[in-house]
Design a protein around this motif. Sequence first.
Motif, PDB file in Angstrom:
ATOM      1  N   ASP A  58      94.602   2.604  96.345  1.00 62.70           N
ATOM      2  CA  ASP A  58      95.240   3.024  95.093  1.00 62.70           C
ATOM      3  C   ASP A  58      96.157   2.150  94.591  1.00 62.70           C
ATOM      4  N   LEU A  59      97.138   1.492  95.295  1.00 69.14           N
ATOM      5  CA  LEU A  59      98.134   0.504  94.638  1.00 69.14           C
ATOM      6  C   LEU A  59      97.679  -0.725  94.046  1.00 69.14           C
ATOM      7  N   LEU A  60      96.405  -1.239  94.719  1.00 71.29           N
ATOM      8  CA  LEU A  60      95.773  -2.465  94.100  1.00 71.29           C
ATOM      9  C   LEU A  60      95.009  -1.941  92.705  1.00 71.29           C
ATOM     10  N   ALA A  61      94.661  -0.637  92.633  1.00 71.16           N
ATOM     11  CA  ALA A  61      94.149  -0.446  91.385  1.00 71.16           C
ATOM     12  C   ALA A  61      94.916  -0.322  90.275  1.00 71.16           C
ATOM     13  N   GLN A  62      96.452  -0.150  90.624  1.00 69.27           N
ATOM     14  CA  GLN A  62      97.216  -0.094  89.318  1.00 69.27           C
ATOM     15  C   GLN A  62      97.575  -1.456  88.891  1.00 69.27           C
ATOM     16  N   HIS A  63      97.011  -2.521  89.576  1.00 70.06           N
ATOM     17  CA  HIS A  63      97.355  -4.011  89.119  1.00 70.06           C
ATOM     18  C   HIS A  63      95.973  -4.682  88.905  1.00 70.06           C
ATOM     19  N   ALA A  64      94.907  -4.025  89.055  1.00 67.44           N
ATOM     20  CA  ALA A  64      93.716  -4.873  89.276  1.00 67.44           C
ATOM     21  C   ALA A  64      93.593  -5.581  87.992  1.00 67.44           C
ATOM     22  N   ALA A  65      93.706  -4.897  86.783  1.00 70.00           N
ATOM     23  CA  ALA A  65      93.258  -5.554  85.518  1.00 70.00           C
ATOM     24  C   ALA A  65      94.224  -6.762  85.082  1.00 70.00           C
ATOM     25  N   MET A  66      95.532  -6.667  85.301  1.00 67.37           N
ATOM     26  CA  MET A  66      96.317  -7.785  84.907  1.00 67.37           C
ATOM     27  C   MET A  66      96.907  -8.558  85.826  1.00 67.37           C
ATOM     28  N   GLY A  67      97.054  -7.947  87.352  1.00 69.11           N
ATOM     29  CA  GLY A  67      97.644  -8.594  88.555  1.00 69.11           C
ATOM     30  C   GLY A  67      99.224  -8.721  88.181  1.00 69.11           C
ATOM     31  N   LEU A  68      99.915  -9.390  89.113  1.00 67.51           N
ATOM     32  CA  LEU A  68     101.204  -9.136  88.924  1.00 67.51           C
ATOM     33  C   LEU A  68     101.652 -10.920  89.322  1.00 67.51           C
ATOM     34  N   PRO A  69     102.365 -11.495  88.742  1.00 66.40           N
ATOM     35  CA  PRO A  69     102.698 -12.841  89.072  1.00 66.40           C
ATOM     36  C   PRO A  69     103.394 -13.335  90.430  1.00 66.40           C
ATOM     37  N   ALA A  70     102.983 -14.174  91.049  1.00 64.76           N
ATOM     38  CA  ALA A  70     103.553 -14.373  92.339  1.00 64.76           C
ATOM     39  C   ALA A  70     105.175 -14.794  92.407  1.00 64.76           C
ATOM     40  N   ALA A  71     105.685 -15.099  93.449  1.00 68.29           N
ATOM     41  CA  ALA A  71     107.136 -15.193  93.364  1.00 68.29           C
ATOM     42  C   ALA A  71     107.750 -16.346  92.516  1.00 68.29           C
ATOM     43  N   LEU A  74     107.339 -15.009  88.858  1.00 67.72           N
ATOM     44  CA  LEU A  74     108.326 -14.099  88.540  1.00 67.72           C
ATOM     45  C   LEU A  74     109.749 -14.853  88.540  1.00 67.72           C
ATOM     46  N   ALA A  75     110.110 -15.820  89.411  1.00 70.07           N
ATOM     47  CA  ALA A  75     111.333 -16.832  89.112  1.00 70.07           C
ATOM     48  C   ALA A  75     111.292 -17.492  87.711  1.00 70.07           C
ATOM     49  N   GLN A  76     110.304 -17.965  87.141  1.00 67.46           N
ATOM     50  CA  GLN A  76     110.168 -18.565  85.973  1.00 67.46           C
ATOM     51  C   GLN A  76     110.501 -17.410  84.780  1.00 67.46           C
ATOM     52  N   GLU A  77     109.837 -16.238  84.871  1.00 73.75           N
ATOM     53  CA  GLU A  77     110.211 -15.140  84.288  1.00 73.75           C
ATOM     54  C   GLU A  77     111.793 -14.720  84.025  1.00 73.75           C
ATOM     55  N   LEU A  78     112.350 -14.750  85.211  1.00 68.64           N
ATOM     56  CA  LEU A  78     113.874 -14.527  85.308  1.00 68.64           C
ATOM     57  C   LEU A  78     114.468 -15.573  84.530  1.00 68.64           C
ATOM     58  N   ARG A  79     114.144 -16.763  84.868  1.00 69.31           N
ATOM     59  CA  ARG A  79     114.890 -17.819  84.171  1.00 69.31           C
ATOM     60  C   ARG A  79     114.760 -17.680  82.766  1.00 69.31           C
ATOM     61  N   ALA A 128     116.746 -16.033  90.963  1.00 72.46           N
ATOM     62  CA  ALA A 128     115.612 -16.912  90.452  1.00 72.46           C
ATOM     63  C   ALA A 128     115.329 -18.040  91.462  1.00 72.46           C
ATOM     64  N   LYS A 129     116.636 -18.556  92.021  1.00 71.80           N
ATOM     65  CA  LYS A 129     116.288 -19.613  93.206  1.00 71.80           C
ATOM     66  C   LYS A 129     115.943 -18.917  94.466  1.00 71.80           C
ATOM     67  N   LEU A 130     116.301 -18.123  94.723  1.00 69.25           N
ATOM     68  CA  LEU A 130     115.773 -17.127  95.977  1.00 69.25           C
ATOM     69  C   LEU A 130     114.172 -16.818  95.651  1.00 69.25           C
ATOM     70  N   ALA A 131     113.777 -16.403  94.424  1.00 70.66           N
ATOM     71  CA  ALA A 131     112.565 -16.140  94.310  1.00 70.66           C
ATOM     72  C   ALA A 131     111.740 -17.354  94.255  1.00 70.66           C
ATOM     73  N   ASP A 132     112.072 -18.428  93.826  1.00 67.18           N
ATOM     74  CA  ASP A 132     111.421 -19.774  93.731  1.00 67.18           C
ATOM     75  C   ASP A 132     111.013 -20.264  95.206  1.00 67.18           C
ATOM     76  N   GLY A 133     111.811 -19.706  96.042  1.00 68.40           N
ATOM     77  CA  GLY A 133     111.620 -20.010  97.653  1.00 68.40           C
ATOM     78  C   GLY A 133     110.718 -18.931  98.211  1.00 68.40           C
ATOM     79  N   GLY A 134     110.215 -17.936  97.338  1.00 70.71           N
ATOM     80  CA  GLY A 134     109.353 -17.200  97.900  1.00 70.71           C
ATOM     81  C   GLY A 134     109.888 -16.039  98.515  1.00 70.71           C
ATOM     82  N   ASP A 135     111.376 -15.779  98.418  1.00 64.88           N
ATOM     83  CA  ASP A 135     112.171 -14.568  99.106  1.00 64.88           C
ATOM     84  C   ASP A 135     112.530 -13.560  97.854  1.00 64.88           C
ATOM     85  N   LEU A 136     111.386 -12.797  97.647  1.00 67.57           N
ATOM     86  CA  LEU A 136     111.549 -11.851  96.529  1.00 67.57           C
ATOM     87  C   LEU A 136     112.507 -10.645  97.232  1.00 67.57           C
ATOM     88  N   VAL A 137     112.497 -10.459  98.610  1.00 62.67           N
ATOM     89  CA  VAL A 137     113.337  -9.325  99.189  1.00 62.67           C
ATOM     90  C   VAL A 137     114.784  -9.618  98.738  1.00 62.67           C
TER      91      VAL A 137
END
Length: 189
Positions: A58-71, A74-79, A128-137
Amino acid sequence: EKDVASLKTSEGSGDKASVTATLSQALFDLKAKIAAGTGFAPEYDRIARMVPAAPGLDLLAQHAAMGLPAAAGLAQELRDLIPSLPATEQPAASGGSYWDTFWDGLTSIITIRDIGVADWRAVSDDAAKLADGGDLVSAIARIDEAEGAKPAGLTQWRDRAASRLKLEKALEETAGAVLRQITALGGAQ
């Protein structure tokens, strides 16, 4: 048992080896596309058809069409968002008195700000630095711990990062169900 039964009915007369190969390839492609941050609708559809009872679909279905950027995406979007965030007020230039010189020296070492007012650009840069390192949490936590009302763009980014974490968890759940399905097919031969 329901997963195996649904797989048998969805594939009909296909032999178990081809079903296993198709399912394995669909899972591999799904993982690759989610990792790349791109849409994954065909892979999702194949897995949803072959393992309809898999958790997380069900959750995969929500993003199947467009996907979501990886960490990193997302870091680049934040920058890219940082210049549009409100800037903090810099203290006015002081005169030449002893106290003013002392104050200038002190403010060059530490940042003095009002309580409840965050430097959103600095907070975003840290996240953004944390997201670049893959630590989205930790990136999300950095934004959440900042005082004051968050700018709308930053709140939207935070929500996208949280959605990415949920997507990764849903992928793990779905992959587990698919692997159990593959194992069941291998043992039934």
